[in-house]
Design an enzyme around this catalytic site. Structure first.
Site, PDB file in Angstrom:
ATOM      1  N   ALA A 165     -27.737  41.949 -30.806  1.00 13.86           N
ATOM      2  CA  ALA A 165     -27.320  40.942 -31.267  1.00 13.86           C
ATOM      3  C   ALA A 165     -28.450  40.160 -31.709  1.00 13.86           C
ATOM      4  O   ALA A 165     -29.641  40.755 -31.292  1.00 13.86           O
ATOM      5  CB  ALA A 165     -26.771  39.942 -30.144  1.00 13.86           C
ATOM      6  N   GLN A 223     -30.016  37.512 -30.916  1.00 15.88           N
ATOM      7  CA  GLN A 223     -30.952  37.306 -29.952  1.00 15.88           C
ATOM      8  C   GLN A 223     -31.168  38.145 -28.930  1.00 15.88           C
ATOM      9  O   GLN A 223     -31.361  38.021 -27.515  1.00 15.88           O
ATOM     10  CB  GLN A 223     -30.437  35.769 -29.068  1.00 15.88           C
ATOM     11  CG  GLN A 223     -30.723  34.613 -29.980  1.00 15.88           C
ATOM     12  CD  GLN A 223     -32.195  34.262 -30.315  1.00 15.88           C
ATOM     13  OE1 GLN A 223     -33.092  34.722 -29.428  1.00 15.88           O
ATOM     14  NE2 GLN A 223     -32.202  33.912 -31.621  1.00 15.88           N
ATOM     15  N   SER A 224     -31.094  39.347 -29.111  1.00 15.16           N
ATOM     16  CA  SER A 224     -31.141  40.675 -28.278  1.00 15.16           C
ATOM     17  C   SER A 224     -32.508  40.681 -27.644  1.00 15.16           C
ATOM     18  O   SER A 224     -33.426  40.790 -28.231  1.00 15.16           O
ATOM     19  CB  SER A 224     -30.960  41.963 -28.869  1.00 15.16           C
ATOM     20  OG  SER A 224     -31.508  43.087 -28.002  1.00 15.16           O
ATOM     21  N   ASN A 225     -32.443  40.720 -26.350  1.00 20.22           N
ATOM     22  CA  ASN A 225     -33.843  40.880 -25.561  1.00 20.22           C
ATOM     23  C   ASN A 225     -34.394  42.368 -25.568  1.00 20.22           C
ATOM     24  O   ASN A 225     -35.551  42.767 -25.694  1.00 20.22           O
ATOM     25  CB  ASN A 225     -33.766  40.462 -24.125  1.00 20.22           C
ATOM     26  CG  ASN A 225     -33.172  39.073 -23.830  1.00 20.22           C
ATOM     27  OD1 ASN A 225     -33.830  38.267 -24.405  1.00 20.22           O
ATOM     28  ND2 ASN A 225     -31.942  38.985 -23.214  1.00 20.22           N
ATOM     29  N   CYS A 234     -33.638  44.295 -28.310  1.00 17.58           N
ATOM     30  CA  CYS A 234     -34.486  44.575 -29.453  1.00 17.58           C
ATOM     31  C   CYS A 234     -35.706  44.221 -29.577  1.00 17.58           C
ATOM     32  O   CYS A 234     -36.771  44.702 -30.136  1.00 17.58           O
ATOM     33  CB  CYS A 234     -33.867  43.821 -30.650  1.00 17.58           C
ATOM     34  SG  CYS A 234     -32.197  44.842 -31.124  1.00 17.58           S
TER      35      CYS A 234
END
Ligand SMILES: *Cc1c(COP(=O)(O)O)cnc(C)c1O
Length: 322
Positions: free
Chosen positions: A71, A73-75, A77
């Site tokens: 997403a 706000q993916s941590n 990524c």
């Protein structure tokens, strides 16, 4: 210790802290926190542990570009982009949703960390990943696909070793409670429990999936992970503990549960959680504590999986966190 190739990227062991004020506020429980929000790589989190193994595999493949997805706000990524920068690889992030007007939170950090971006829809995600992967090959690079959430058997194995780390630190909690989503953290902890003969219970708070689906995913991944590191044990769905009662409005939708937990731990313990994962899991754990789900004599450890950069995301600025 490990039979898998591993890069040293994370700051380990992560500390364990005793939340004494919270524990006595709740009527005399012993509540510990394992600080995997402090794994050190660009604000840290649980994906850093998985990436130590995934990056070693990528390097063994001669990879020049990491590709992964999540997403906005993916941590996962963000930590993958940082790991790529750290090891001199390029990185493409396939993010689901619309490109935002301005960068904030994890997405701002992804950009600072030099990642490139492709935006897609949830339905077209796998197709887009294929295209990005093939384009990279055609451009003469060697791409490496980092699985969703870092949750392949290699990535999940990191949490088998993490459980061993906790035991070596001298902690043997009766319960380990944490946010569970792609299932790698939980699968790894379950394999670690068998490997280290740990008798405490491992309770995943489901962030997005119904219990049946997450239990199946974790059991399957635990079996593959065990095979990968030589643990001869069959995990069935009944071996996996998941509570799916705190999913509220779905993935990334913050409600009073998360908001109250974030505020309570910030003001009461100086501990920062996040709106998507740890706020929800802590909210669930507090509710279970208040309902008397745990015995007073039991020691409960909250495994902090990271995520606090999302506190600074534009999408959570209008929801009265302060
Ligand atoms: C990815 C993530 C989780 C979930 O871990 P899984 O291994 O995917 O189940 C929990 N908390 C945070 C902060 C995360 O980024």
């Amino acid at each position: 210790m490990s039979v898998l190739p591993r890069l040293k990227i994370a700051h380990l062991p992560t500390p364990v802290e005793n939340l004494t004020r919270l524990g006595s506020e709740l009527g005399g429980y012993q509540v510990l926190v394992k600080r995997d929000d402090q794994t050190g790589l660009a604000f840290g989190g649980n994906k850093t542990r998985k990436l130590e193994f995934l990056l070693a595999a990528a390097q063994a493949h001669g990879a020049e570009r990491l590709i992964t997805t999540g997403a906005l706000q993916s941590n996962h990524c963000r930590q993958t982009a940082a790991a790529a920068a750290r090891t001199g690889m390029k990185c493409t992030l396939v993010l689901t949703g619309d490109e935002p007007e301005y960068a904030s939170g994890n997405y701002l950090l992804d950009r600072l960390l030099g990642a490139q971006f492709v935006f897609t829809t949830r339905e077209n995600r796998d197709q887009t990943l294929d295209t990005v992967f093939n384009d990279s090959w055609s451009a003469g690079e060697r791409p490496y696909l980092v699985p969703y959430g870092g949750s392949s058997p290699i990535g999940a194995a990191a949490y088998a070793f993490a459980l061993e780390e906790l035991l070596q630190q001298g902690y043997h909690p009766d319960w380990i409670v944490f946010a569970s989503s792609s299932g790698g953290t939980q699968a790894g902890l379950c394999v670690g429990a068998v490997r280290s003969n740990f008798k405490g219970r491992i309770l995943g708070i489901s962030i997005d999936e119904p219990q049946e689906i997450l239990c199946q995913r974790v059991a399957a991944l635990a079996n593959e992970t065990g095979d990968r590191i030589g643990i001869m044990h069959h995990f069935s769905v009944d071996d996996i503990l998941v509570n799916d009662q705190y999913r509220g409005g779905g993935y990334g939708v913050m409600s009073n549960l998360e908001r109250d937990a974030i505020r309570r731990l910030a003001k009461g313990e100086g501990l920062l959680l996040d709106p998507v994962y740890t706020g929800r899991a802590m909210g669930a754990m507090l509710d279970l504590l208040e309902k008397g789900f745990f015995k007073q004599t039991e020691q409960i450890l909250f495994w902090h999986t990271g995520g606090s950069p999302a506190l600074f995301a534009a999408q959570y600025q209008d929801v009265k966190l302060t």
